[in-house]
Scaffold this active site. Sequence first.
Site, PDB file in Angstrom:
ATOM      1  N   GLU A   1      63.441  24.291  22.551  1.00 31.04           N
ATOM      2  CA  GLU A   1      62.152  24.557  23.190  1.00 31.04           C
ATOM      3  C   GLU A   1      61.312  25.216  22.112  1.00 31.04           C
ATOM      4  O   GLU A   1      61.615  26.322  21.675  1.00 31.04           O
ATOM      5  CB  GLU A   1      62.348  25.458  24.417  1.00 31.04           C
ATOM      6  CG  GLU A   1      61.074  25.746  25.183  1.00 31.04           C
ATOM      7  CD  GLU A   1      60.473  27.069  24.781  1.00 31.04           C
ATOM      8  OE1 GLU A   1      59.383  27.030  24.163  1.00 31.04           O
ATOM      9  OE2 GLU A   1      61.061  28.122  25.048  1.00 31.04           O
TER      10      GLU A   1
ATOM     11  N   CYS B   1      55.177  31.033  23.744  1.00 29.57           N
ATOM     12  CA  CYS B   1      55.229  29.596  23.457  1.00 29.57           C
ATOM     13  C   CYS B   1      54.418  28.807  24.467  1.00 29.57           C
ATOM     14  O   CYS B   1      54.049  27.659  24.214  1.00 29.57           O
ATOM     15  CB  CYS B   1      56.677  29.117  23.437  1.00 29.57           C
ATOM     16  SG  CYS B   1      57.567  29.433  24.973  1.00 29.57           S
TER      17      CYS B   1
END
Length: 688
Positions: free
Chosen positions: A256, A295
């Site tokens: 990720e 993120c």
Amino acid sequence: MMTFLPSYVKGAWWTPVEDPDAAVVRDASTGDEVVRVSTKGLDLAGAVAFARREGQRSLGALTFHQRAMVLKNLAIALNERREELYALSMRSGSTRRDSLSDIDGGIGVLFTFSSKARRELPAGTVVLDGPVEPLSKDGSFLGRHVYTRLPGVAVQINAFNFPMWGSLEKFAPAFLAGLPTIVKPATPTAYIAEAWVRMVVETGLLPEGSLQLVSGSVPGLFDLLDLGDTVGFTGSASTAERLRTQAKPGVRFTSETDSINASILGPDAVPGTPEFDAYVKQLLVELTTKAGQKCTAIRRAIVPAGTTDAVAAALREKITERVVVGDPRVEGVTMGPLVSREQRDEVLRQVAVLQDAGGRFVVGSAEAPDARVADGASPADGAFLEPMLLAFADAATPAVNDIEAFGPVASIVEYTDVAEAATIVGRGGGSLVTSVATHDPGVATELLTRMGAMNGRVLFLDRDDARTSTGHGAPVPHLVHGGPGRAGGGEELGGIRSVLHSMQRTAIQGSPRMLTALTGVWHPGAETDTAGRHPFRKPLSDLRIGDAVESAEREVTLDDIEVFANFTGDTFYAHMDEESAAANPFFPGRVAHGYLLVSWAAGLFVDPAPGPVLANSGLENLRFVTPVSPGDRIRVALTAKQITPRETDEYGEVRWDAVIHNQDDEIVAQYDVLTLVAKTWQPAEVLV
């Protein structure tokens, strides 16, 4: 004297004796040394072997529900000590609000996965995937898919921005899957990871070898991993690619990574609408929470042509009202520093690249802000920045869609129509999340159709959900977190899906008897036991898979059908009008109500006296197969299909396989009956 951060390996705490090359971690606001981090001399091979041996043994002895109860109790223990974690996190630059997403978010992951596992997973160690597939005409050979435990270890490499949530969102599903974990936190906030790991170790609840912590670098670790092991990585795309090439073919590698996430202001969300206000508020939150070090943060604000100035003005007003940059330990501060001065300098380098590409500041600047710090401290010692928004005249500027300044920085570009907005999103090369502020379902539908494949998650924000929305940058345990392309191509969270990512799906084939033994779920054609007590007289302690009752027959008359129709009000023509029913291609004439048959079936199989069966909790998978005409006779077979004791209650759930047949042995209806059954039962004494 230097203080080294301990690791927790092979069931004990380990600290290096010395290492002059150890990484120095500093307070994000003051620059003071917090701790040094090194793994010099650490037995990584021993840690991996310990996980495979002791972790596999201890977790393998527990069912899904038992593992879920451990997670719940760990969450309770961490929740009681979260004030300690809040205080520690402030050293990394996190405000108390920031900690809600990291500390409370991590604890919430444990609670959520514990709850979902006890509701959605069986009380065993094998998960069924999909229905039975008949592979022979007589039903003697069946196939189906199952998930079973992997034999290795889960290595979880986490980013610095969420040292607790980022670890626990990987640990919880792996733990439920029965896969022991080695956590490798990012060095700048590893001391926060060490704190929560120490807290859970101190509870004494962790099965041996189920969780280990490596505080520092892991040279050679990938050489120790093989088939049955997994790696979960969160961080930069470049690091993910480098690590992916190190993993052996048999190792599952999931990443990720950073992505250029977008937020679209819909064409209907003009200034003065609730959607415009919600958009600006959300943009403020994403720029300031964790100082933009997420993120999932918004990196591109995509707005209708001619609205950049209005958005920027509204954002500046919000910042003036609500944002105070400084040391989180100082009263009134609402936005802390970046995690380190090195990270601040890296963000400023990326901001310079954006400026060189044509970006102009419409909110904030790259100058050092007037940060609020403690008495005697200097803002120059901290990693402070203010929120920044850079406008670009051309939305196709490569830097807009490629450069991520991992801090309180976003770009703003304009679009002319909805199709162009979706195209701009796609230029990011794959994102974790895109949000859309619109109250127009047509706009929302077109955008999802055009850009859904470019995103792991899409949030639609409007006046109806703005107050309750979890927000653009907040993944939730119930839904998948990850994204295609630049976002890493991986998938985390998503409820029980993430548990299955840490298991192996296998197709199994065999007889009904064999599949029943392998899965713990009764399959039609396997042995049944109709002797002895009625199954409803048996508590869970006595009930077994395959215990069954086969009823006597009952004839259906026309009077029965008419009484049921008039009593319930269901006078549908197929039950009341012979000519119309006969004209229907599915019926020979008037037929009995399906729900009449199900009701009668209950009367045929039930044992009515008080006993261990406490309640009927539901009925699932009902299918009506063969119509029943007046004069037909029905009977029912009820078989204990699956038994699920509840860990926290004195009862459990029993799923019964119910099949109604007619006098010709044709299946009339089939379904699952759900009942709540006591674990033990002492019959009441009969008074004479």
